[in-house]
Design a protein around this motif. Structure first.
Motif, PDB file in Angstrom:
ATOM      1  N   MET A   1       0.844  -1.189   0.000  1.00 28.11           N
ATOM      2  CA  MET A   1       0.000   0.000   0.000  1.00 28.11           C
ATOM      3  C   MET A   1       0.877   1.237   0.000  1.00 28.11           C
ATOM      4  SD  MET A   1      -3.437  -0.817   1.635  1.00 28.11           S
ATOM      5  CE  MET A   1      -4.187  -2.430   1.503  1.00 28.11           C
ATOM      6  N   PRO A   2       1.019   1.905  -1.126  1.00 30.78           N
ATOM      7  CA  PRO A   2       1.857   3.104  -1.197  1.00 30.78           C
ATOM      8  C   PRO A   2       1.456   4.159  -0.173  1.00 30.78           C
ATOM      9  CG  PRO A   2       1.207   2.401  -3.396  1.00 30.78           C
ATOM     10  CD  PRO A   2       0.411   1.588  -2.421  1.00 30.78           C
ATOM     11  N   GLU A   3       0.148   4.262   0.127  1.00 26.43           N
ATOM     12  CA  GLU A   3      -0.303   5.287   1.062  1.00 26.43           C
ATOM     13  C   GLU A   3       0.259   5.052   2.454  1.00 26.43           C
ATOM     14  OE1 GLU A   3      -2.211   3.410  -0.736  1.00 26.43           O
ATOM     15  OE2 GLU A   3      -3.374   4.648  -2.130  1.00 26.43           O
ATOM     16  N   ILE A   4       0.370   3.771   2.860  1.00 28.47           N
ATOM     17  CA  ILE A   4       0.894   3.450   4.179  1.00 28.47           C
ATOM     18  C   ILE A   4       2.365   3.834   4.277  1.00 28.47           C
ATOM     19  CG2 ILE A   4       1.495   1.542   5.716  1.00 28.47           C
ATOM     20  CD1 ILE A   4      -1.052   0.213   4.981  1.00 28.47           C
ATOM     21  N   LEU A   5       3.094   3.620   3.189  1.00 27.43           N
ATOM     22  CA  LEU A   5       4.518   3.912   3.189  1.00 27.43           C
ATOM     23  C   LEU A   5       4.813   5.361   2.857  1.00 27.43           C
ATOM     24  CD1 LEU A   5       5.757   0.734   1.315  1.00 27.43           C
ATOM     25  CD2 LEU A   5       5.562   1.099   3.763  1.00 27.43           C
ATOM     26  N   GLY A   6       3.769   6.160   2.623  1.00 28.46           N
ATOM     27  CA  GLY A   6       3.978   7.563   2.298  1.00 28.46           C
ATOM     28  C   GLY A   6       4.405   7.797   0.865  1.00 28.46           C
ATOM     29  N   ILE A   7       4.049   6.888  -0.053  1.00 28.42           N
ATOM     30  CA  ILE A   7       4.426   7.011  -1.468  1.00 28.42           C
ATOM     31  C   ILE A   7       3.159   7.182  -2.285  1.00 28.42           C
ATOM     32  CG2 ILE A   7       5.584   5.895  -3.403  1.00 28.42           C
ATOM     33  CD1 ILE A   7       7.065   4.190  -1.349  1.00 28.42           C
ATOM     34  N   THR A   8       3.129   8.135  -3.164  1.00 31.32           N
ATOM     35  CA  THR A   8       1.949   8.344  -4.000  1.00 31.32           C
ATOM     36  C   THR A   8       1.957   7.386  -5.174  1.00 31.32           C
ATOM     37  OG1 THR A   8       3.033   9.969  -5.412  1.00 31.32           O
ATOM     38  CG2 THR A   8       1.957  10.784  -3.423  1.00 31.32           C
ATOM     39  N   GLY A   9       0.787   7.179  -5.775  1.00 30.89           N
ATOM     40  CA  GLY A   9       0.683   6.284  -6.918  1.00 30.89           C
ATOM     41  C   GLY A   9       1.510   6.757  -8.093  1.00 30.89           C
ATOM     42  N   GLU A  10       1.564   8.108  -8.298  1.00 26.15           N
ATOM     43  CA  GLU A  10       2.330   8.643  -9.416  1.00 26.15           C
ATOM     44  C   GLU A  10       3.808   8.322  -9.260  1.00 26.15           C
ATOM     45  OE1 GLU A  10      -1.496  10.385  -9.173  1.00 26.15           O
ATOM     46  OE2 GLU A  10       0.122  10.303  -7.714  1.00 26.15           O
ATOM     47  N   GLU A  11       4.323   8.471  -8.065  1.00 24.90           N
ATOM     48  CA  GLU A  11       5.732   8.175  -7.824  1.00 24.90           C
ATOM     49  C   GLU A  11       6.023   6.699  -8.075  1.00 24.90           C
ATOM     50  OE1 GLU A  11       6.662  11.491  -4.372  1.00 24.90           O
ATOM     51  OE2 GLU A  11       5.961   9.499  -3.843  1.00 24.90           O
ATOM     52  N   THR A  12       5.070   5.832  -7.680  1.00 23.90           N
ATOM     53  CA  THR A  12       5.256   4.406  -7.894  1.00 23.90           C
ATOM     54  C   THR A  12       5.259   4.092  -9.382  1.00 23.90           C
ATOM     55  OG1 THR A  12       4.106   3.965  -5.821  1.00 23.90           O
ATOM     56  CG2 THR A  12       4.363   2.137  -7.336  1.00 23.90           C
ATOM     57  N   LEU A  13       4.353   4.694 -10.143  1.00 21.65           N
ATOM     58  CA  LEU A  13       4.312   4.467 -11.589  1.00 21.65           C
ATOM     59  C   LEU A  13       5.596   4.931 -12.265  1.00 21.65           C
ATOM     60  CD1 LEU A  13       0.666   5.392 -12.620  1.00 21.65           C
ATOM     61  CD2 LEU A  13       1.790   3.180 -12.879  1.00 21.65           C
ATOM     62  N   GLU A  14       6.090   6.066 -11.837  1.00 17.04           N
ATOM     63  CA  GLU A  14       7.322   6.585 -12.428  1.00 17.04           C
ATOM     64  C   GLU A  14       8.494   5.649 -12.168  1.00 17.04           C
ATOM     65  OE1 GLU A  14       6.212  11.345 -12.030  1.00 17.04           O
ATOM     66  OE2 GLU A  14       7.888  10.465 -10.896  1.00 17.04           O
ATOM     67  N   SER A  15       8.555   5.101 -10.947  1.00 21.41           N
ATOM     68  CA  SER A  15       9.638   4.177 -10.636  1.00 21.41           C
ATOM     69  C   SER A  15       9.518   2.895 -11.447  1.00 21.41           C
ATOM     70  CB  SER A  15       9.642   3.855  -9.137  1.00 21.41           C
ATOM     71  OG  SER A  15       8.451   3.189  -8.763  1.00 21.41           O
ATOM     72  N   VAL A  16       8.273   2.433 -11.654  1.00 20.45           N
ATOM     73  CA  VAL A  16       8.056   1.248 -12.493  1.00 20.45           C
ATOM     74  C   VAL A  16       8.482   1.527 -13.929  1.00 20.45           C
ATOM     75  CG1 VAL A  16       6.284  -0.253 -13.496  1.00 20.45           C
ATOM     76  CG2 VAL A  16       6.209   0.301 -11.076  1.00 20.45           C
ATOM     77  N   GLY A  17       8.132   2.711 -14.428  1.00 19.10           N
ATOM     78  CA  GLY A  17       8.507   3.077 -15.795  1.00 19.10           C
ATOM     79  C   GLY A  17      10.009   3.117 -15.992  1.00 19.10           C
ATOM     80  N   ARG A  18      10.710   3.693 -15.010  1.00 14.45           N
ATOM     81  CA  ARG A  18      12.173   3.748 -15.114  1.00 14.45           C
ATOM     82  C   ARG A  18      12.796   2.367 -15.009  1.00 14.45           C
ATOM     83  NH1 ARG A  18      11.317   8.238 -11.679  1.00 14.45           N
ATOM     84  NH2 ARG A  18      11.820   6.925  -9.875  1.00 14.45           N
ATOM     85  N   LYS A  19      12.257   1.552 -14.100  1.00 15.80           N
ATOM     86  CA  LYS A  19      12.831   0.236 -13.874  1.00 15.80           C
ATOM     87  C   LYS A  19      12.710  -0.677 -15.089  1.00 15.80           C
ATOM     88  CE  LYS A  19      12.573  -3.690 -10.667  1.00 15.80           C
ATOM     89  NZ  LYS A  19      11.915  -4.216  -9.442  1.00 15.80           N
ATOM     90  N   TYR A  20      11.540  -0.631 -15.759  1.00 16.85           N
ATOM     91  CA  TYR A  20      11.297  -1.549 -16.873  1.00 16.85           C
ATOM     92  C   TYR A  20      11.367  -0.861 -18.238  1.00 16.85           C
ATOM     93  CZ  TYR A  20       9.719  -4.660 -13.164  1.00 16.85           C
ATOM     94  OH  TYR A  20       9.658  -5.445 -12.032  1.00 16.85           O
ATOM     95  N   LYS A  21      11.809   0.414 -18.230  1.00 16.39           N
ATOM     96  CA  LYS A  21      12.027   1.151 -19.473  1.00 16.39           C
ATOM     97  C   LYS A  21      10.760   1.214 -20.333  1.00 16.39           C
ATOM     98  CE  LYS A  21      16.936  -0.041 -19.559  1.00 16.39           C
ATOM     99  NZ  LYS A  21      18.042  -0.676 -20.337  1.00 16.39           N
ATOM    100  N   LEU A  22       9.667   1.624 -19.701  1.00  7.76           N
ATOM    101  CA  LEU A  22       8.399   1.760 -20.409  1.00  7.76           C
ATOM    102  C   LEU A  22       8.317   3.136 -21.067  1.00  7.76           C
ATOM    103  CD1 LEU A  22       5.927   0.327 -17.719  1.00  7.76           C
ATOM    104  CD2 LEU A  22       6.978  -0.898 -19.621  1.00  7.76           C
TER     105      LEU A  22
END
Length: 322
Positions: free
Chosen positions: A245-266
Motif C-alpha cells: 500500500m503506497p499510502e501506508i509507506l507515504g508514497i503516491t501512486g504517481e511516484e510508484t508508476l514513475e519508478s516502475v517506468g524507469r525500472k522496466y524502461k516503459l
C-alpha cells in the motif's frame, strides 16, 4: 516458593523466546524475496516480540540479583522501546490486512507512540535519579505516569474495538476478515492486561517481589501471536495481493508508476496505459478512454507484459503491486 516461581517463569520465558526465534527465523526466510508493507510490518512485529521477551527476562531475573539502578533502568528502557515497536507494528499489521490505509495513518500513530514513549521514559528516569528537578513527590509522579500510560492503553483498546466492528460490518465476505478480527481482538485483550499492569506497577499496589517473580502471561500470548502470524502469512491463497500500500509507506501512486517506468524502461504511452489497466478497466474501455483501437491496446499490453516478464494482467498487477 520464590525459587519455584522463578523456575516456572524461566521455563516460560525460554519457551517463548524459542517460539519467537523460530517464528521470526522461518518468517524472514519465507518472506525474504517478497516485497510489500504486510511482510515488512509482520517482520518488525515478530522481531519486536522477540526483543521484548528477551529484555523482560533480563529485567526480571537481574532484579532478583539486586543489580545497580543505572543498569536496571537501562534494561527497562530498552524493554520499553521494544514494547513501543510492538504497539506500532501490531496496529500497522491490522491496518494493512484490513486493506484500507485511510482508516488510520500509521506514520501519525508512530509519532504519537514516540512522543508517548519519550515522555514516559524521561519522566520515569528523572523521577528516579533527579527528583528535585521536577519538584514532584514520588506519589505524584506515579499518578502522572499512570494517567499517561492509561491514555495510551485506552487509545489502543478503542482502536482495536473499532477494527473489530469494522471487520464485522465492513468486511463481510472478505477472506482477510477473520485475521482482522483475530488481530484486533488479541490487541484489545492484551491492552486490557497492560492497563491493569500499569495501574498495579505505577501505584505500587503489590510488593516488588510479586511484580518481578511472578510470570507475565503476556509472553505466552506473544508465542501464540508468532505462531498465528506465521500461519496467516504462509497461506498465500488467503491474499490475492501482497498488500503493498503506497499510502501506508507515504508514497503516491504517481511516484510508484514513475519508478516502475524507469525500472522496466516503459514508454510514456505504455506507462499511461499501465496506469489505466491497473484501475480495472477492460480493453474496450481503455480503447475508448485513450481514443485508440482495441488492437492497439492489446499491442501495448503485449509489450508491457514482455518487458515485465508476465503473462496476464493479474500477474502484472501483482508484480508491480499498485
Amino acid at each position: 516458593m520464590i525459587i519455584l516461581s522463578m523456575f516456572t517463569s524461566m521455563v516460560f520465558y525460554v519457551f517463548t523466546i524459542i517460539t519467537c526465534t523460530v517464528a521470526a527465523t522461518l518468517y524472514v526466510r519465507f518472506s525474504v524475496k517478497r516485497e510489500g508493507s504486510l511482510y515488512k510490518t509482520i517482520s518488525v512485529l515478530l522481531l519486536s516480540f522477540l526483543a521484548y521477551t528477551i529484555m523482560e527476562m533480563f529485567v526480571t531475573f537481574f532484579t532478583e540479583l539486586h543489580i545497580t539502578k543505572p543498569l536496571f533502568y537501562t534494561l527497562t528502557t530498552l524493554s520499553d522501546v521494544a514494547y513501543f515497536f510492538i504497539a506500532a507494528s501490531w496496529l500497522a499489521a491490522i491496518v494493512t490486512i484490513s486493506g484500507n490505509p485511510y482508516i488510520i495513518r500509521i506514520k501519525g500513530f508512530c509519532i504519537y507512540t514516540a512522543i508517548y514513549g519519550i515522555t514516559v521514559d524521561v519522566l520515569n528516569l528523572m523521577a528516579k535519579f533527579s527528583p528535585s528537578v521536577l519538584g514532584l513527590t514520588q506519589k505524584k509522579t506515579s499518578e502522572i505516569l499512570l494517567y499517561i500510560n492509561c491514555t495510551f492503553d485506552i487509545t489502543l483498546i478503542l482502536i482495536g474495538i473499532f477494527f473489530i466492528f469494522y471487520g464485522i460490518f465492513k468486511m463481510k465476505g472478505e477472506r482477510q476478515r477473520k485475521w482482522v478480527l483475530l488481530f484486533s481482538s488479541f490487541l484489545v485483550i492484551y491492552m486490557i492486561y497492560i492497563t491493569n499492569w500499569d495501574i498495579i506497577s505505577c501505584l505500587d499496589e503489590v510488593p516488588n517481589q510479586i511484580l518481578f517473580s511472578s510470570f507475565d502471561p503476556a509472553h505466552i500470548f506473544y508465542a501464540a501471536m508468532c505462531i498465528l502470524t506465521l500461519y496467516m502469512v504462509s497461506r498465500k491463497n488467503e491474499f490475492r495481493a501482497n498488500y503493498y500500500m503506497p499510502e501506508i509507506l507515504g508514497i503516491t501512486g504517481e511516484e510508484t508508476l514513475e519508478s516502475v517506468g524507469r525500472k522496466y524502461k516503459l514508454t510514456s504511452r505504455e506507462l499511461e496505459l499501465l496506469s489505466i489497466a491497473c484501475s480495472g478497466l477492460s480493453n474496450p474501455d481503455i480503447a475508448k478512454k485513450l481514443y485508440i483501437s482495441k488492437s492497439t491496446v492489446k499491442q501495448h499490453l503485449s509489450h508491457i507484459y514482455k518487458k515485465l516478464n508476465v503473462k496476464n494482467r493479474y500477474e502484472l498487477i501483482k508484480k508491480i503491486k499498485l
